[in-house]
Write an enzyme that holds these catalytic residues in place. Structure first.
Site, mmCIF file in Angstrom:
data_model
loop_
_atom_site.group_PDB
_atom_site.id
_atom_site.type_symbol
_atom_site.label_atom_id
_atom_site.label_comp_id
_atom_site.label_asym_id
_atom_site.label_seq_id
_atom_site.Cartn_x
_atom_site.Cartn_y
_atom_site.Cartn_z
ATOM 1 N N GLU A 60 -20.611 25.567 0.956
ATOM 2 C CA GLU A 60 -20.392 26.996 1.116
ATOM 3 C C GLU A 60 -21.588 27.671 1.798
ATOM 4 O O GLU A 60 -21.402 28.585 2.591
ATOM 5 C CB GLU A 60 -20.144 27.632 -0.266
ATOM 6 N N ASP A 61 -22.793 27.241 1.464
ATOM 7 C CA ASP A 61 -23.983 27.995 1.880
ATOM 8 C C ASP A 61 -24.851 27.330 2.938
ATOM 9 O O ASP A 61 -25.967 27.795 3.200
ATOM 10 C CB ASP A 61 -24.862 28.294 0.649
#
Ligand code: MN
Length: 289
Positions: A60-61
């Protein structure tokens, strides 16, 4: 028990991916991944789950992809991280019980592997423990979601300690004044509670020893704040009149001794009619027995 070499590699990939990223607390982002992994180690989870926890926010990051994780750690870890990435984008905004149940079902169907939910619960627990760094509105939204969705899921997965802590952390955010008042009341009665536990444990231990039961362990503990508060509301009674503030526990070696011990307890103290439940013969719906 755990494959420490694999976990070290997962940590290195996570630290590298999150390098330069900070939590709102000011901590390095990877410290969050490590905290989540640590919660799962305490829950006796397997290497695959702990490795996926270390990597749970990586896709996600950062630039790292699910395929990168698959190449490095295999399909199982990759699928868990993939499941977590998918449910990360879901948000819940309702207080309707029916909506909450639908949302829980949605989570379970997307997750497929139960370990995705277990990692998500550990993730939520650490985020709730550090929620003070978020703006108030966001705190309330996350705390509400925690109470409506994640605490019931923790209950369903048999994670009683996680459920209790999630409930109490949400209580602190959503009803701060009532929570603080209850903390004071529980604290004020602490000595009395400890005396009660001693007063009950002494005679029971004598009775069990006399009956030839050995190796038993008797403990008492205060129930979590939210469960006390809910009872006060439900029964419209003040704290002083909530009688089951203490949970009392006797651990013995086998089921036979369990019923035998129960017999001695009922001989010493009469059970409250209609309030007695046998979870050995009839397990709870979450299979607690
Ligand atoms: Mn996370």
């Amino acid at each position: 028990r755990l494959d420490l070499d694999l976990l070290a590699r997962a940590y290195r990939m996570s630290a590298e991916a999150h390098r330069g990223q900070k939590r709102l607390s000011g901590d390095e982002f990877v410290s969050h991944s490590v905290s989540v992994a640590t919660i799962l180690v305490d829950q006796q989870m397997d290497t695959t789950t702990v490795a996926a926890a270390l990597l749970h926010d990586v896709v996600e990051d950062s630039q790292v992809t699910v395929d990168d994780i698959r190449r490095e750690f295999g399909g199982e870890v990759a699928d868990l991280v993939d499941g977590l990435t998918k449910i990360a984008s879901l948000t819940f905004r309702s207080t309707e019980e029916e909506q909450a149940e639908n949302y829980r079902k949605l989570l379970l169907s997307i997750a497929r592997d139960a370990r995705v939910i277990i990692i998500k619960l550990a993730d939520r627990l650490h985020n709730m423990r550090t929620i003070e760094f978020l703006p108030p509105e966001k705190q309330r939204r996350i705390a509400l979601e925690t109470r409506e969705i994640y605490a019931p899921l923790a209950h369903r997965f048999g994670m009683a300690g996680v459920k209790a802590e999630l409930e109490d952390l949400a209580f602190k955010v959503l009803e701060p004044d009532d929570c603080a008042a209850l903390v004071r009341q529980v604290r004020a009665k602490q000595e009395e509670r400890e005396q009660t536990i001693e007063r009950l444990a002494g005679p029971l231990a004598e009775e069990l020893t006399r009956a030839g039961i050995t190796g038993f362990d008797i403990t008492g503990r205060p129930k979590n704040l939210w469960s006390i508060y809910r009872k006060m509301k439900m029964r419209e009674k003040p704290f002083e009149e909530i009688y089951d503030v203490i949970a009392f526990r006797v651990i013995v070696d086998n089921v036979g001794q369990c019923y035998e011990t129960l017999g001695h307890i009922h001989a010493l103290w009469r059970p409250v009619p209609g309030r007695f439940k046998d979870y050995i013969a009839i397990p709870k719906s979450n299979m607690y027995q």
